[in-house]
Design a protein around this motif. Structure first.
Motif, PDB file in Angstrom:
ATOM      1  N   MET A   1      -0.425  -7.307  19.736  1.00  0.00           N
ATOM      2  CA  MET A   1      -0.136  -7.694  18.360  1.00  0.00           C
ATOM      3  C   MET A   1      -0.553  -6.585  17.391  1.00  0.00           C
ATOM      4  SD  MET A   1      -1.424 -11.113  16.377  1.00  0.00           S
ATOM      5  CE  MET A   1      -0.775 -12.168  17.647  1.00  0.00           C
ATOM      6  N   THR A   2       0.244  -6.432  16.335  1.00  0.00           N
ATOM      7  CA  THR A   2      -0.063  -5.438  15.307  1.00  0.00           C
ATOM      8  C   THR A   2      -0.137  -6.131  13.949  1.00  0.00           C
ATOM      9  OG1 THR A   2       2.279  -4.949  14.977  1.00  0.00           O
ATOM     10  CG2 THR A   2       1.073  -3.554  16.561  1.00  0.00           C
ATOM     11  N   ALA A   3      -0.932  -5.550  13.058  1.00  0.00           N
ATOM     12  CA  ALA A   3      -1.101  -6.139  11.738  1.00  0.00           C
ATOM     13  C   ALA A   3      -1.202  -5.052  10.677  1.00  0.00           C
ATOM     14  CB  ALA A   3      -2.357  -7.011  11.706  1.00  0.00           C
ATOM     15  N   LEU A   4      -0.826  -5.426   9.461  1.00  0.00           N
ATOM     16  CA  LEU A   4      -0.952  -4.561   8.296  1.00  0.00           C
ATOM     17  C   LEU A   4      -1.820  -5.285   7.277  1.00  0.00           C
ATOM     18  CD1 LEU A   4      -0.064  -1.999   6.729  1.00  0.00           C
ATOM     19  CD2 LEU A   4       1.845  -3.365   5.828  1.00  0.00           C
ATOM     20  N   VAL A   5      -2.868  -4.605   6.808  1.00  0.00           N
ATOM     21  CA  VAL A   5      -3.756  -5.137   5.780  1.00  0.00           C
ATOM     22  C   VAL A   5      -3.339  -4.508   4.450  1.00  0.00           C
ATOM     23  CG1 VAL A   5      -6.138  -5.248   4.953  1.00  0.00           C
ATOM     24  CG2 VAL A   5      -5.663  -5.413   7.416  1.00  0.00           C
ATOM     25  N   VAL A   6      -3.024  -5.353   3.460  1.00  0.00           N
ATOM     26  CA  VAL A   6      -2.583  -4.871   2.151  1.00  0.00           C
ATOM     27  C   VAL A   6      -3.553  -5.412   1.104  1.00  0.00           C
ATOM     28  CG1 VAL A   6      -0.647  -4.680   0.552  1.00  0.00           C
ATOM     29  CG2 VAL A   6      -0.204  -5.078   3.000  1.00  0.00           C
ATOM     30  N   ASP A   7      -4.428  -4.545   0.599  1.00  0.00           N
ATOM     31  CA  ASP A   7      -5.438  -4.978  -0.370  1.00  0.00           C
ATOM     32  C   ASP A   7      -5.927  -3.758  -1.130  1.00  0.00           C
ATOM     33  OD1 ASP A   7      -7.891  -6.033  -1.622  1.00  0.00           O
ATOM     34  OD2 ASP A   7      -7.633  -7.718  -0.244  1.00  0.00           O
ATOM     35  N   ASP A   8      -6.071  -3.881  -2.449  1.00  0.00           N
ATOM     36  CA  ASP A   8      -6.517  -2.745  -3.251  1.00  0.00           C
ATOM     37  C   ASP A   8      -8.031  -2.565  -3.216  1.00  0.00           C
ATOM     38  OD1 ASP A   8      -6.641  -5.175  -4.767  1.00  0.00           O
ATOM     39  OD2 ASP A   8      -6.949  -4.000  -6.585  1.00  0.00           O
ATOM     40  N   ASN A   9      -8.760  -3.566  -2.742  1.00  0.00           N
ATOM     41  CA  ASN A   9     -10.218  -3.497  -2.702  1.00  0.00           C
ATOM     42  C   ASN A   9     -10.673  -2.930  -1.359  1.00  0.00           C
ATOM     43  OD1 ASN A   9     -12.945  -4.712  -1.917  1.00  0.00           O
ATOM     44  ND2 ASN A   9     -12.877  -5.126  -4.108  1.00  0.00           N
ATOM     45  N   MET A  10     -11.381  -1.805  -1.396  1.00  0.00           N
ATOM     46  CA  MET A  10     -11.797  -1.129  -0.174  1.00  0.00           C
ATOM     47  C   MET A  10     -12.673  -2.012   0.713  1.00  0.00           C
ATOM     48  SD  MET A  10     -13.760   2.502   0.337  1.00  0.00           S
ATOM     49  CE  MET A  10     -15.363   1.835  -0.026  1.00  0.00           C
ATOM     50  N   ILE A  11     -13.546  -2.802   0.113  1.00  0.00           N
ATOM     51  CA  ILE A  11     -14.428  -3.667   0.900  1.00  0.00           C
ATOM     52  C   ILE A  11     -13.598  -4.718   1.640  1.00  0.00           C
ATOM     53  CG2 ILE A  11     -16.275  -5.397   0.761  1.00  0.00           C
ATOM     54  CD1 ILE A  11     -17.382  -3.690  -1.635  1.00  0.00           C
ATOM     55  N   ASN A  12     -12.657  -5.344   0.943  1.00  0.00           N
ATOM     56  CA  ASN A  12     -11.788  -6.330   1.604  1.00  0.00           C
ATOM     57  C   ASN A  12     -10.958  -5.694   2.712  1.00  0.00           C
ATOM     58  OD1 ASN A  12     -12.620  -8.522   0.035  1.00  0.00           O
ATOM     59  ND2 ASN A  12     -11.095  -8.085  -1.536  1.00  0.00           N
ATOM     60  N   ARG A  13     -10.418  -4.488   2.448  1.00  0.00           N
ATOM     61  CA  ARG A  13      -9.641  -3.794   3.487  1.00  0.00           C
ATOM     62  C   ARG A  13     -10.499  -3.570   4.720  1.00  0.00           C
ATOM     63  NH1 ARG A  13      -7.809  -0.344  -0.708  1.00  0.00           N
ATOM     64  NH2 ARG A  13      -9.116   1.325   0.083  1.00  0.00           N
ATOM     65  N   THR A  14     -11.732  -3.143   4.499  1.00  0.00           N
ATOM     66  CA  THR A  14     -12.634  -2.869   5.619  1.00  0.00           C
ATOM     67  C   THR A  14     -12.968  -4.144   6.388  1.00  0.00           C
ATOM     68  OG1 THR A  14     -13.579  -0.989   4.425  1.00  0.00           O
ATOM     69  CG2 THR A  14     -14.879  -1.892   6.245  1.00  0.00           C
TER      70      THR A  14
END
Length: 134
Positions: A17-30
């Motif tokens: 499975m593959t996923a894309l994380v889309v978020d402008d907040n670096m902490i949330n992305r991490t």
């Protein structure tokens, strides 16, 4: 906790499975990136909806997209609509701190398959993944 009942493999490993994380907040992305990693799900991160659309234009495809609502350049609602217009059939899960029913409804109507309130936890993520695996 990240182990599934299928031979001790992690949830995402059995089917690549593959996923894309889309978020402008670096902490949330991490955080989202690490949660996915812990489940054995290969993932990439981008910081706004335009980057999410652009990465799909470049030919990349994902099983799951974790989409924030409030981002600069192109927000999650606009990006979700655009991805659906492009024919993208990935499971798109909205992940936002917004709690107003009207805002959530607008996000869902843009083409989301699921909505989870931040913070995203392992149990919330597993719930989303079970929708993909059926």
């Amino acid at each position: 906790m990240a182990q599934s009942k299928h031979g001790g493999r992690k949830l995402g490993q059995s089917n690549n499975m593959t996923a894309l994380v889309v978020d402008d907040n670096m902490i949330n992305r991490t955080i989202h990136h690490r949660l996915l990693d812990n489940l054995g799900i290969e993932n990439e991160v981008v910081s706004n909806g335009k980057e999410a659309v652009d990465i799909h234009y470049s030919g990349k495809m994902f099983d799951l997209i974790l989409m924030d609502m409030d981002m600069p350049i192109m927000n999650g609602i606009e990006a979700t609509k655009k991805l659906r217009e492009m024919g993208i059939r990935s499971v798109i899960a909205g992940v936002s701190s917004r709690a107003m029913e009207e805002e959530i409804r607008e996000f869902m109507e843009a083409g989301l398959d699921d909505y989870q309130e931040k913070p995203l936890t392992m149990s919330k993520l597993v719930s989303i993944i079970h929708k993909i695996n059926g």
